[in-house]
Design a protein around this motif. Structure first.
Motif, PDB file in Angstrom:
ATOM      1  N   GLU A 170      31.078   7.977   6.507  1.00 27.50           N
ATOM      2  CA  GLU A 170      30.222   6.839   6.133  1.00 27.50           C
ATOM      3  C   GLU A 170      30.334   5.914   7.264  1.00 27.50           C
ATOM      4  OE1 GLU A 170      32.036   5.425   2.417  1.00 27.50           O
ATOM      5  OE2 GLU A 170      30.723   6.762   1.140  1.00 27.50           O
ATOM      6  N   HIS A 171      31.382   6.292   8.200  1.00 26.06           N
ATOM      7  CA  HIS A 171      31.511   5.281   9.460  1.00 26.06           C
ATOM      8  C   HIS A 171      31.325   5.774  10.613  1.00 26.06           C
ATOM      9  CE1 HIS A 171      33.865   3.377   5.820  1.00 26.06           C
ATOM     10  NE2 HIS A 171      33.395   2.192   6.429  1.00 26.06           N
ATOM     11  N   PRO A 172      30.020   5.485  11.228  1.00 27.56           N
ATOM     12  CA  PRO A 172      29.738   6.132  12.533  1.00 27.56           C
ATOM     13  C   PRO A 172      30.889   5.976  13.902  1.00 27.56           C
ATOM     14  CG  PRO A 172      27.705   5.119  11.610  1.00 27.56           C
ATOM     15  CD  PRO A 172      29.045   4.710  10.788  1.00 27.56           C
ATOM     16  N   THR A 173      31.380   4.670  13.653  1.00 27.55           N
ATOM     17  CA  THR A 173      32.448   4.487  14.721  1.00 27.55           C
ATOM     18  C   THR A 173      33.721   5.547  14.452  1.00 27.55           C
ATOM     19  OG1 THR A 173      33.384   2.697  13.649  1.00 27.55           O
ATOM     20  CG2 THR A 173      31.682   2.107  15.223  1.00 27.55           C
ATOM     21  N   ILE A 174      33.818   5.729  13.324  1.00 31.70           N
ATOM     22  CA  ILE A 174      35.155   6.491  12.982  1.00 31.70           C
ATOM     23  C   ILE A 174      34.888   7.864  13.384  1.00 31.70           C
ATOM     24  CG2 ILE A 174      36.643   7.459  11.251  1.00 31.70           C
ATOM     25  CD1 ILE A 174      37.557   4.796  11.816  1.00 31.70           C
ATOM     26  N   GLN A 175      33.798   8.456  13.259  1.00 29.60           N
ATOM     27  CA  GLN A 175      33.074   9.681  13.664  1.00 29.60           C
ATOM     28  C   GLN A 175      33.130   9.997  15.116  1.00 29.60           C
ATOM     29  OE1 GLN A 175      29.347  11.191  12.119  1.00 29.60           O
ATOM     30  NE2 GLN A 175      29.411  10.027  10.139  1.00 29.60           N
ATOM     31  N   ILE A 176      32.689   8.959  15.935  1.00 33.87           N
ATOM     32  CA  ILE A 176      33.039   9.046  17.298  1.00 33.87           C
ATOM     33  C   ILE A 176      34.421   9.075  17.757  1.00 33.87           C
ATOM     34  CG2 ILE A 176      32.269   7.968  19.542  1.00 33.87           C
ATOM     35  CD1 ILE A 176      29.992   9.307  18.151  1.00 33.87           C
ATOM     36  N   LEU A 177      35.144   8.130  17.100  1.00 31.29           N
ATOM     37  CA  LEU A 177      36.605   8.010  17.343  1.00 31.29           C
ATOM     38  C   LEU A 177      37.233   9.522  17.073  1.00 31.29           C
ATOM     39  CD1 LEU A 177      38.714   5.955  18.281  1.00 31.29           C
ATOM     40  CD2 LEU A 177      39.122   5.328  16.049  1.00 31.29           C
ATOM     41  N   GLY A 178      37.039  10.018  16.160  1.00 36.72           N
ATOM     42  CA  GLY A 178      37.405  11.366  15.653  1.00 36.72           C
ATOM     43  C   GLY A 178      37.056  12.556  16.521  1.00 36.72           C
ATOM     44  N   LEU A 179      35.722  12.543  16.963  1.00 40.54           N
ATOM     45  CA  LEU A 179      35.181  13.477  17.863  1.00 40.54           C
ATOM     46  C   LEU A 179      36.066  13.207  19.354  1.00 40.54           C
ATOM     47  CD1 LEU A 179      31.525  13.518  17.210  1.00 40.54           C
ATOM     48  CD2 LEU A 179      33.063  15.273  16.997  1.00 40.54           C
ATOM     49  N   SER A 180      36.507  12.097  19.639  1.00 38.08           N
ATOM     50  CA  SER A 180      37.238  11.802  20.841  1.00 38.08           C
ATOM     51  C   SER A 180      38.625  12.259  20.859  1.00 38.08           C
ATOM     52  CB  SER A 180      37.226  10.212  21.037  1.00 38.08           C
ATOM     53  OG  SER A 180      35.841   9.549  21.266  1.00 38.08           O
ATOM     54  N   PHE A 181      39.293  12.289  19.398  1.00 37.73           N
ATOM     55  CA  PHE A 181      40.532  12.745  19.278  1.00 37.73           C
ATOM     56  C   PHE A 181      40.455  14.204  19.566  1.00 37.73           C
ATOM     57  CE2 PHE A 181      41.450   9.197  16.094  1.00 37.73           C
ATOM     58  CZ  PHE A 181      41.585   8.231  16.914  1.00 37.73           C
ATOM     59  N   LEU A 182      39.392  14.849  19.011  1.00 39.41           N
ATOM     60  CA  LEU A 182      39.186  15.979  19.294  1.00 39.41           C
ATOM     61  C   LEU A 182      39.087  16.572  20.861  1.00 39.41           C
ATOM     62  CD1 LEU A 182      37.021  17.187  16.179  1.00 39.41           C
ATOM     63  CD2 LEU A 182      39.637  17.557  16.464  1.00 39.41           C
ATOM     64  N   ILE A 183      38.351  15.817  21.484  1.00 37.20           N
ATOM     65  CA  ILE A 183      38.386  15.934  22.892  1.00 37.20           C
ATOM     66  C   ILE A 183      39.629  15.857  23.463  1.00 37.20           C
ATOM     67  CG2 ILE A 183      37.826  15.029  25.364  1.00 37.20           C
ATOM     68  CD1 ILE A 183      35.164  14.445  23.731  1.00 37.20           C
ATOM     69  N   LEU A 184      40.637  15.030  23.052  1.00 40.77           N
ATOM     70  CA  LEU A 184      42.009  14.739  23.504  1.00 40.77           C
ATOM     71  C   LEU A 184      42.960  16.059  23.212  1.00 40.77           C
ATOM     72  CD1 LEU A 184      43.014  11.126  22.735  1.00 40.77           C
ATOM     73  CD2 LEU A 184      42.696  12.163  25.086  1.00 40.77           C
ATOM     74  N   ILE A 185      42.570  16.496  21.944  1.00 42.97           N
ATOM     75  CA  ILE A 185      43.463  17.650  21.418  1.00 42.97           C
ATOM     76  C   ILE A 185      42.893  18.806  22.247  1.00 42.97           C
ATOM     77  CG2 ILE A 185      43.639  19.277  19.541  1.00 42.97           C
ATOM     78  CD1 ILE A 185      43.476  16.684  17.891  1.00 42.97           C
ATOM     79  N   GLY A 186      41.673  18.911  22.685  1.00 40.20           N
ATOM     80  CA  GLY A 186      41.031  20.095  23.281  1.00 40.20           C
ATOM     81  C   GLY A 186      41.806  20.108  24.880  1.00 40.20           C
ATOM     82  N   VAL A 187      41.948  18.843  25.433  1.00 41.33           N
ATOM     83  CA  VAL A 187      42.493  18.778  26.536  1.00 41.33           C
ATOM     84  C   VAL A 187      43.933  19.261  26.656  1.00 41.33           C
ATOM     85  CG1 VAL A 187      43.151  17.273  28.457  1.00 41.33           C
ATOM     86  CG2 VAL A 187      40.757  17.108  27.598  1.00 41.33           C
ATOM     87  N   MET A 188      44.564  18.758  25.461  1.00 35.25           N
ATOM     88  CA  MET A 188      45.923  19.193  25.364  1.00 35.25           C
ATOM     89  C   MET A 188      46.268  20.721  24.951  1.00 35.25           C
ATOM     90  SD  MET A 188      48.428  18.434  22.054  1.00 35.25           S
ATOM     91  CE  MET A 188      47.693  19.739  21.050  1.00 35.25           C
ATOM     92  N   LEU A 189      45.226  21.132  24.556  1.00 38.13           N
ATOM     93  CA  LEU A 189      45.287  22.565  24.252  1.00 38.13           C
ATOM     94  C   LEU A 189      45.123  23.369  25.669  1.00 38.13           C
ATOM     95  CD1 LEU A 189      43.634  23.290  20.893  1.00 38.13           C
ATOM     96  CD2 LEU A 189      45.887  23.389  21.517  1.00 38.13           C
ATOM     97  N   LEU A 190      44.331  23.043  26.606  1.00 39.10           N
ATOM     98  CA  LEU A 190      44.102  23.624  27.646  1.00 39.10           C
ATOM     99  C   LEU A 190      45.296  23.440  28.887  1.00 39.10           C
ATOM    100  CD1 LEU A 190      40.330  22.445  28.778  1.00 39.10           C
ATOM    101  CD2 LEU A 190      41.083  24.721  27.926  1.00 39.10           C
ATOM    102  N   ALA A 191      45.694  22.349  28.611  1.00 39.79           N
ATOM    103  CA  ALA A 191      47.079  22.213  29.323  1.00 39.79           C
ATOM    104  C   ALA A 191      48.295  22.956  28.988  1.00 39.79           C
ATOM    105  CB  ALA A 191      47.487  20.477  29.286  1.00 39.79           C
ATOM    106  N   GLU A 192      48.376  22.969  27.517  1.00 38.61           N
ATOM    107  CA  GLU A 192      49.315  23.886  26.839  1.00 38.61           C
ATOM    108  C   GLU A 192      49.267  25.316  27.311  1.00 38.61           C
ATOM    109  OE1 GLU A 192      51.374  24.668  22.876  1.00 38.61           O
ATOM    110  OE2 GLU A 192      50.074  22.917  22.765  1.00 38.61           O
ATOM    111  N   GLY A 193      47.794  25.691  27.312  1.00 40.16           N
ATOM    112  CA  GLY A 193      47.725  27.086  27.524  1.00 40.16           C
ATOM    113  C   GLY A 193      47.706  27.382  29.194  1.00 40.16           C
ATOM    114  N   SER A 194      47.360  26.414  29.969  1.00 39.02           N
ATOM    115  CA  SER A 194      47.741  26.684  31.198  1.00 39.02           C
ATOM    116  C   SER A 194      49.568  26.515  31.464  1.00 39.02           C
ATOM    117  CB  SER A 194      47.095  25.441  32.196  1.00 39.02           C
ATOM    118  OG  SER A 194      45.811  25.274  32.039  1.00 39.02           O
TER     119      SER A 194
END
Length: 285
Positions: A197-221
Motif C-alpha cells: 500500500e506504500h510505494p516508498t516502502i516498496q522501494i525501501l524494501g527493494l533497496s534492502f534486498l539489494i543490500l542483502i544481495g551485496v552481503m551474500l556476494l561478499a559472504e560467498g566471496s
C-alpha cells in the motif's frame, strides 16, 4: 527429551527462534514484493506456500546437516598471479543467491520507477507457480544461512560435556524453525499489505534486498577465499551493520508517513521567529 526442559535448552530455543525471525525479515520482504504482483486472492496462498517451503527446506537441511557441513569442502582451487580462490559448494550457493537477489531487486525497481502500471490482466500473467519458483530458489539460499547460524549457536556435544547431544540439538533447532515460521505466517499478511500500500516502502524494501544481495556476494566471496594479488582479500559484511541500517531506515520512513497523516503542519523554531517578525512588521513578506 529431559534435556529440552532444562533452562539452557529453553534459553537456546528462545535465542534461536529470535534469530530465525530476524534472519527471516529479508524473506518476508521478498515474499511481500513477489506476492504483490499476483491477483489479490492468490497473494495469501503464495505467502503461505513460500513460508512452508522455507520451513521444509530448513528442516530437510537440518536432517542432512552432515551433507550441509560437507559443502564447506573445497571443490575447486584457483591460483593465478593476480587472483586466487578456494571455491566450495556453500560459497557457490550463497554467491549465486546474491546474484539472483540483485537481479530481481534491480529489475523490480526499474519496473516501478519506469511507471509501468500493472493491470489485472498483467497481474494474471505473473502466475502463482512462477512466484513460488522464485520464492523457492531464494529460500534455498536463506535456509543455508539460517541453518549454519543455528548449528554455530547450539552445541551438539554430549550432555555430560555441556552440550545437548546430537538428537537434543536437532530437536531444539527444528522447534525454533517451526515456531519462527508460525510467527512469520501470522505477521506476513499485515506486513505484505502495508508494503504494497506504500510505494516508498516498496522501494525501501527493494533497496534492502539489494543490500542483502551485496552481503551474500561478499559472504560467498569470503567463503571462497577470494584474493586479488597478495594483499587484497574479500571479507564478509557484518549482518549487524546491515540490520541496523534497515531498522533505522524503516524508523525514519515511519516518521515520514506519520507526519504526512498529521493535519497540522510541523513548524520549525526558526520559522516561528520569522512568523512573529512578519506580524510585528519588522520584516516584509
Amino acid at each position: 527429551m529431559e534435556i529440552l526442559f532444562t533452562p539452557n535448552a529453553l534459553l537456546a530455543l528462545l535465542t534461536l527462534t529470535f534469530l530465525e525471525i530476524i534472519l527471516g525479515i529479508d524473506n518476508i520482504v521478498f515474499l511481500s514484493i513477489v506476492s504483490g504482483k499476483l491477483k489479490a486472492e492468490d497473494q495469501p496462498k503464495a505467502r503461505r506456500v513460500g513460508l512452508l517451503l522455507a520451513m521444509a527446506f530448513r528442516i530437510i537441511l537440518l536432517f542432512g546437516i552432515t551433507w550441509v557441513l560437507g559443502l564447506q569442502d573445497v571443490i575447486l582451487s584457483i591460483d593465478w598471479d593476480f587472483f586466487s580462490a578456494n571455491i566450495t559448494g556453500q560459497s557457490l550457493i550463497i554467491f549465486g543467491g546474491g546474484l539472483f537477489l540483485l537481479y530481481k531487486s534491480v529489475s523490480e525497481i526499474h519496473h516501478k520507477l519506469e511507471g509501468e502500471e500493472e493491470s489485472e490482466k498483467g497481474k494474471a500473467s505473473n502466475s502463482i507457480s512462477q512466484a513460488i519458483l522464485q520464492i523457492a530458489l531464494l529460500n534455498i539460499v536463506f535456509s543455508f544461512d539460517s541453518i549454519l547460524t543455528a548449528v554455530g549457536m547450539v552445541s551438539m556435544k554430549e550432555p555430560i560435556e555441556g552440550g545437548f547431544g546430537y538428537d537434543g540439538a536437532l530437536i531444539i533447532m527444528i522447534l525454533s524453525v517451526i515456531i519462527s515460521i508460525i510467527i512469520m505466517m501470522i505477521f506476513a499478511g499485515p506486513v505484505s499489505k502495508f508494503v504494497n500500500e506504500h510505494p516508498t516502502i516498496q522501494i525501501l524494501g527493494l533497496s534492502f534486498l539489494i543490500l542483502i544481495g551485496v552481503m551474500l556476494l561478499a559472504e560467498g566471496s569470503h567463503l571462497a577465499h577470494f584474493r586479488f594479488g597478495d594483499d587484497i582479500e574479500v571479507h564478509s559484511i557484518s549482518k549487524g551493520y546491515l540490520y541496523f541500517a534497515i531498522f533505522f531506515s524503516l524508523f525514519v520512513e515511519f516518521l515520514n508517513l506519520k507526519m504526512k497523516k498529521t493535519k497540522n503542519k510541523v513548524k520549525l523554531h526558526n520559522n516561528t521567529i520569522i512568523d512573529e517578525k512578519l506580524k510585528d512588521g519588522d520584516i516584509t513578506s
